[in-house]
Design an enzyme around this catalytic site. Structure first.
Site, PDB file in Angstrom:
ATOM      1  N   ASP A  81     120.824  55.848  31.847  1.00  0.00           N
ATOM      2  CA  ASP A  81     121.747  55.345  32.867  1.00  0.00           C
ATOM      3  C   ASP A  81     121.975  56.415  33.934  1.00  0.00           C
ATOM      4  O   ASP A  81     121.902  57.619  33.645  1.00  0.00           O
ATOM      5  CB  ASP A  81     123.087  54.960  32.231  1.00  0.00           C
ATOM      6  CG  ASP A  81     122.973  53.752  31.320  1.00  0.00           C
ATOM      7  OD1 ASP A  81     122.065  52.931  31.536  1.00  0.00           O
ATOM      8  OD2 ASP A  81     123.797  53.633  30.390  1.00  0.00           O
ATOM      9  N   PRO A  82     122.281  56.014  35.170  1.00  0.00           N
ATOM     10  CA  PRO A  82     122.489  56.997  36.246  1.00  0.00           C
ATOM     11  C   PRO A  82     123.525  58.069  35.924  1.00  0.00           C
ATOM     12  O   PRO A  82     123.346  59.239  36.267  1.00  0.00           O
ATOM     13  CB  PRO A  82     122.937  56.127  37.423  1.00  0.00           C
ATOM     14  CG  PRO A  82     122.288  54.806  37.175  1.00  0.00           C
ATOM     15  CD  PRO A  82     122.301  54.627  35.677  1.00  0.00           C
TER      16      PRO A  82
END
Length: 299
Positions: free
Chosen positions: A38-39
């Protein structure tokens, strides 16, 4: 250039962003990654370079993380990037109760992936469906948590718990945070995530984008050889003549193997320890045959 890069992904970058950056830095067209992060997460992101992109499917699948779980909060994405759905101070919660609840998440467990995830349902990504407001019932799936250990505990109105988790591929740490909060009847969400191991690569050996840039400038960057990344596979060594035939796509007769390697991916080397590719053994009527599955280096 071919091989692997053990990248320490920075926060705020998608996995695709990292691939694009590495592609530009190395001036290389064929670049891919294994195990999306995930970012907001940081840590190990395996990057394949050149022909090694064909080897991503054969890398070790298990992963490990250090995660921070915040209790008392429920969000739309099961992490702090999402909208807060519910929030209430936590009182009377003991570390003993948390430890007992965490034990429910060790071993093989049924897990419902977060609504905002890259899993496909009905041919569409869940995060695309979630953004449109479409209600989708996401089926649970079996994942395995090999170890979950408490590292630190910070009490308060919205207490935080640091844990170390070793798990199978496909396990969502956000879902563990959410489900732990549900089990404790407090609500819970993921407040921080670092991936410490992935595909056989470790955080301690990883390179940041800045460190990669420095090594490229100094001319010292060397990709991780495929042989190093595939140590978990069984290996067979072919003599010169057999290696030439195998690299031409021919099946090679092989003595009866030890148990457990039939139809499993095998690392194939020559007598000079040169990595040739991936093969697998099959049973024929009167022998075993080594069949090329992916020829990496023709002779």
């Amino acid at each position: 250039m071919q091989g692997f890069l053990n990248l320490n992904k920075p926060a705020g970058f998608t996995s695709h962003d990292c691939v694009a950056r590495v592609r530009r830095m190395l001036r290389l067209k064929r670049v891919g990654h294994g195990g999306t992060l995930d970012p907001a997460a940081t840590g190990v992101l395996p990057i394949a370079l050149g022909k090694a992109t064909r080897l991503l499917q054969f890398l070790h699948q298990d992963k490990a993380y250090r995660a921070t779980i915040r209790l008392g909060i429920v969000t739309s994405t099961d992490d702090l990037e999402g909208e807060i759905i519910a929030s209430a101070p936590v009182s009377g919660l003991s570390l003993e109760a948390i430890g007992a609840a965490l034990s429910m998440f060790q071993g093989k467990i049924q897990q419902v992936p977060p609504n905002y995830s890259a899993i496909q349902v009905q041919g569409k990504r869940l995060y695309d469906l979630a953004r449109t407001g479409e209600k989708i019932e996401v089926p649970a799936r079996v994942v395995e948590v090999f170890k979950i250990e408490i590292l630190d505990w910070r009490p308060g109105d919205f207490p935080e718990l640091d844990v170390e988790i070793a798990c199978s591929s496909g396990t969502y740490i956000r879902a563990i945070a959410r489900d732990l909060g549900a089990a404790l009847q407090t609500g819970g969400t993921l407040a921080g995530l670092i991936r410490t191991q992935s595909s056989g690569f470790c955080l301690v050996d990883s390179l940041s984008l800045d460190e990669l840039a420095t090594q490229l400038e100094q001319g010292t960057f060397q990709p991780i050889p495929p042989t190093d990344a595939l140590q978990h596979l069984g290996a067979l060594t072919l003599p010169v003549t057999a290696a030439q035939r195998w690299c031409q796509g021919q099946r090679i007769p092989w003595d009866k193997p030890d148990g457990g390697v039939i139809n499993s991916p095998l690392r194939v080397d020559d007598e000079s320890d040169r990595f040739l590719g991936i093969g697998h053994l099959v049973e024929s009527d009167d022998a075993h045959l080594l069949i090329p599955q992916m020829v990496f280096e023709p002779i």
